[in-house]
Design a protein around this motif. Structure first.
Motif, PDB file in Angstrom:
ATOM      1  N   PRO A  47     120.200  79.201  -5.488  1.00 23.17           N
ATOM      2  CA  PRO A  47     120.631  80.147  -6.509  1.00 23.17           C
ATOM      3  C   PRO A  47     120.005  79.816  -7.861  1.00 23.17           C
ATOM      4  O   PRO A  47     119.789  78.648  -8.164  1.00 23.17           O
ATOM      5  CB  PRO A  47     122.148  79.977  -6.562  1.00 23.17           C
ATOM      6  N   PRO A  48     119.739  80.817  -8.673  1.00 30.15           N
ATOM      7  CA  PRO A  48     119.139  80.556  -9.986  1.00 30.15           C
ATOM      8  C   PRO A  48     120.112  79.810 -10.904  1.00 30.15           C
ATOM      9  O   PRO A  48     121.326  79.985 -10.814  1.00 30.15           O
ATOM     10  CB  PRO A  48     118.843  81.951 -10.526  1.00 30.15           C
ATOM     11  N   LYS A  49     119.559  78.972 -11.769  1.00 32.78           N
ATOM     12  CA  LYS A  49     120.382  78.227 -12.720  1.00 32.78           C
ATOM     13  C   LYS A  49     120.631  79.078 -13.955  1.00 32.78           C
ATOM     14  O   LYS A  49     119.765  79.823 -14.389  1.00 32.78           O
ATOM     15  CB  LYS A  49     119.668  76.944 -13.142  1.00 32.78           C
ATOM     16  N   PHE A  50     121.836  78.950 -14.515  1.00 32.36           N
ATOM     17  CA  PHE A  50     122.135  79.588 -15.783  1.00 32.36           C
ATOM     18  C   PHE A  50     121.449  78.803 -16.889  1.00 32.36           C
ATOM     19  O   PHE A  50     121.375  77.577 -16.831  1.00 32.36           O
ATOM     20  CB  PHE A  50     123.642  79.620 -16.058  1.00 32.36           C
ATOM     21  N   ARG A  51     120.978  79.494 -17.909  1.00 33.30           N
ATOM     22  CA  ARG A  51     120.372  78.843 -19.071  1.00 33.30           C
ATOM     23  C   ARG A  51     121.431  78.785 -20.162  1.00 33.30           C
ATOM     24  O   ARG A  51     121.950  79.806 -20.599  1.00 33.30           O
ATOM     25  CB  ARG A  51     119.160  79.624 -19.552  1.00 33.30           C
ATOM     26  N   ILE A  52     121.740  77.575 -20.595  1.00 36.19           N
ATOM     27  CA  ILE A  52     122.773  77.350 -21.599  1.00 36.19           C
ATOM     28  C   ILE A  52     122.121  76.770 -22.845  1.00 36.19           C
ATOM     29  O   ILE A  52     121.350  75.810 -22.758  1.00 36.19           O
ATOM     30  CB  ILE A  52     123.851  76.388 -21.066  1.00 36.19           C
ATOM     31  N   LEU A  53     122.440  77.347 -23.994  1.00 42.78           N
ATOM     32  CA  LEU A  53     121.972  76.826 -25.265  1.00 42.78           C
ATOM     33  C   LEU A  53     123.151  76.161 -25.961  1.00 42.78           C
ATOM     34  O   LEU A  53     124.186  76.793 -26.184  1.00 42.78           O
ATOM     35  CB  LEU A  53     121.414  77.943 -26.143  1.00 42.78           C
ATOM     36  N   ALA A  54     123.004  74.875 -26.279  1.00 44.87           N
ATOM     37  CA  ALA A  54     124.050  74.128 -26.984  1.00 44.87           C
ATOM     38  C   ALA A  54     123.578  73.842 -28.397  1.00 44.87           C
ATOM     39  O   ALA A  54     122.492  73.284 -28.604  1.00 44.87           O
ATOM     40  CB  ALA A  54     124.357  72.821 -26.253  1.00 44.87           C
ATOM     41  N   LEU A  55     124.389  74.230 -29.380  1.00 48.39           N
ATOM     42  CA  LEU A  55     124.073  74.045 -30.795  1.00 48.39           C
ATOM     43  C   LEU A  55     125.122  73.139 -31.433  1.00 48.39           C
ATOM     44  O   LEU A  55     126.309  73.475 -31.452  1.00 48.39           O
ATOM     45  CB  LEU A  55     124.090  75.387 -31.525  1.00 48.39           C
ATOM     46  N   ASP A  56     124.679  72.006 -31.944  1.00 48.40           N
ATOM     47  CA  ASP A  56     125.590  71.077 -32.611  1.00 48.40           C
ATOM     48  C   ASP A  56     124.757  70.160 -33.486  1.00 48.40           C
ATOM     49  O   ASP A  56     123.650  69.777 -33.101  1.00 48.40           O
ATOM     50  CB  ASP A  56     126.373  70.256 -31.581  1.00 48.40           C
ATOM     51  N   ASP A  57     125.258  69.796 -34.652  1.00 50.94           N
ATOM     52  CA  ASP A  57     124.525  68.904 -35.538  1.00 50.94           C
ATOM     53  C   ASP A  57     124.683  67.438 -35.138  1.00 50.94           C
ATOM     54  O   ASP A  57     123.978  66.584 -35.664  1.00 50.94           O
ATOM     55  CB  ASP A  57     124.945  69.121 -36.996  1.00 50.94           C
ATOM     56  N   GLU A  58     125.561  67.147 -34.192  1.00 48.33           N
ATOM     57  CA  GLU A  58     125.759  65.770 -33.730  1.00 48.33           C
ATOM     58  C   GLU A  58     125.029  65.577 -32.402  1.00 48.33           C
ATOM     59  O   GLU A  58     125.384  66.165 -31.384  1.00 48.33           O
ATOM     60  CB  GLU A  58     127.248  65.471 -33.566  1.00 48.33           C
ATOM     61  N   LYS A  59     124.016  64.720 -32.444  1.00 55.47           N
ATOM     62  CA  LYS A  59     123.179  64.512 -31.255  1.00 55.47           C
ATOM     63  C   LYS A  59     123.957  63.928 -30.082  1.00 55.47           C
ATOM     64  O   LYS A  59     123.651  64.210 -28.934  1.00 55.47           O
ATOM     65  CB  LYS A  59     121.978  63.651 -31.611  1.00 55.47           C
ATOM     66  N   ASP A  60     124.999  63.120 -30.351  1.00 60.68           N
ATOM     67  CA  ASP A  60     125.815  62.553 -29.268  1.00 60.68           C
ATOM     68  C   ASP A  60     126.517  63.655 -28.481  1.00 60.68           C
ATOM     69  O   ASP A  60     126.624  63.580 -27.255  1.00 60.68           O
ATOM     70  CB  ASP A  60     126.855  61.579 -29.814  1.00 60.68           C
ATOM     71  N   ILE A  61     127.002  64.665 -29.182  1.00 64.97           N
ATOM     72  CA  ILE A  61     127.668  65.787 -28.513  1.00 64.97           C
ATOM     73  C   ILE A  61     126.664  66.551 -27.661  1.00 64.97           C
ATOM     74  O   ILE A  61     126.959  66.929 -26.512  1.00 64.97           O
ATOM     75  CB  ILE A  61     128.337  66.725 -29.547  1.00 64.97           C
ATOM     76  N   LEU A  62     125.468  66.787 -28.200  1.00 66.82           N
ATOM     77  CA  LEU A  62     124.438  67.487 -27.433  1.00 66.82           C
ATOM     78  C   LEU A  62     124.066  66.725 -26.168  1.00 66.82           C
ATOM     79  O   LEU A  62     123.886  67.320 -25.104  1.00 66.82           O
ATOM     80  CB  LEU A  62     123.194  67.722 -28.297  1.00 66.82           C
ATOM     81  N   GLU A  63     123.964  65.399 -26.267  1.00 67.63           N
ATOM     82  CA  GLU A  63     123.656  64.582 -25.097  1.00 67.63           C
ATOM     83  C   GLU A  63     124.768  64.682 -24.055  1.00 67.63           C
ATOM     84  O   GLU A  63     124.496  64.755 -22.855  1.00 67.63           O
ATOM     85  CB  GLU A  63     123.434  63.131 -25.501  1.00 67.63           C
ATOM     86  N   LEU A  64     126.009  64.691 -24.507  1.00 62.93           N
ATOM     87  CA  LEU A  64     127.146  64.802 -23.596  1.00 62.93           C
ATOM     88  C   LEU A  64     127.141  66.162 -22.878  1.00 62.93           C
ATOM     89  O   LEU A  64     127.349  66.235 -21.661  1.00 62.93           O
ATOM     90  CB  LEU A  64     128.456  64.606 -24.355  1.00 62.93           C
ATOM     91  N   VAL A  65     126.885  67.225 -23.624  1.00 67.73           N
ATOM     92  CA  VAL A  65     126.821  68.563 -23.023  1.00 67.73           C
ATOM     93  C   VAL A  65     125.696  68.604 -21.990  1.00 67.73           C
ATOM     94  O   VAL A  65     125.873  69.084 -20.870  1.00 67.73           O
ATOM     95  CB  VAL A  65     126.629  69.650 -24.107  1.00 67.73           C
ATOM     96  N   ARG A  66     124.532  68.106 -22.355  1.00 70.24           N
ATOM     97  CA  ARG A  66     123.390  68.097 -21.428  1.00 70.24           C
ATOM     98  C   ARG A  66     123.725  67.286 -20.166  1.00 70.24           C
ATOM     99  O   ARG A  66     123.509  67.727 -19.054  1.00 70.24           O
ATOM    100  CB  ARG A  66     122.144  67.537 -22.093  1.00 70.24           C
TER     101      ARG A  66
END
Length: 82
Positions: free
Chosen positions: A1-20
């Motif tokens: 199945p195709p993957k959904f493309r998710i864009l995460a926007l946050d000024d804190e890089k730790d949060i972005l790493e956690l989301v990824r």
């Protein structure tokens, strides 16, 4: 199945790493720490879902969503606020 493309926007890089780390096994995750570039990146990436931090310097999550809702291409894109 195709993957959904998710864009995460946050000024804190730790949060972005956690989301990824959490979502990337099953979804394509694009992260962005600079809220000033959000509108351009959203147009380029064409995400299926946007995860956005409310409190960011310069441009808030609410302002990003307002801009998305004005665009016919992104007015119905699901948004999740952090």
């Amino acid at each position: 199945p195709p993957k959904f493309r998710i864009l995460a926007l946050d000024d804190e890089k730790d949060i972005l790493e956690l989301v990824r780390y959490t979502l990337e096994p099953k979804h394509e995750v694009v992260t962005l720490a600079d809220s000033m570039q959000a509108v351009e990146v959203i147009e380029y990436v064409e995400p299926d879902l946007v995860i956005v931090d409310v409190m960011m310097p310069k441009v808030t999550g609410y302002q990003i969503v307002e801009g998305m809702r004005r665009s016919p291409r992104h007015q119905n894109t699901p948004i999740l606020f952090l």
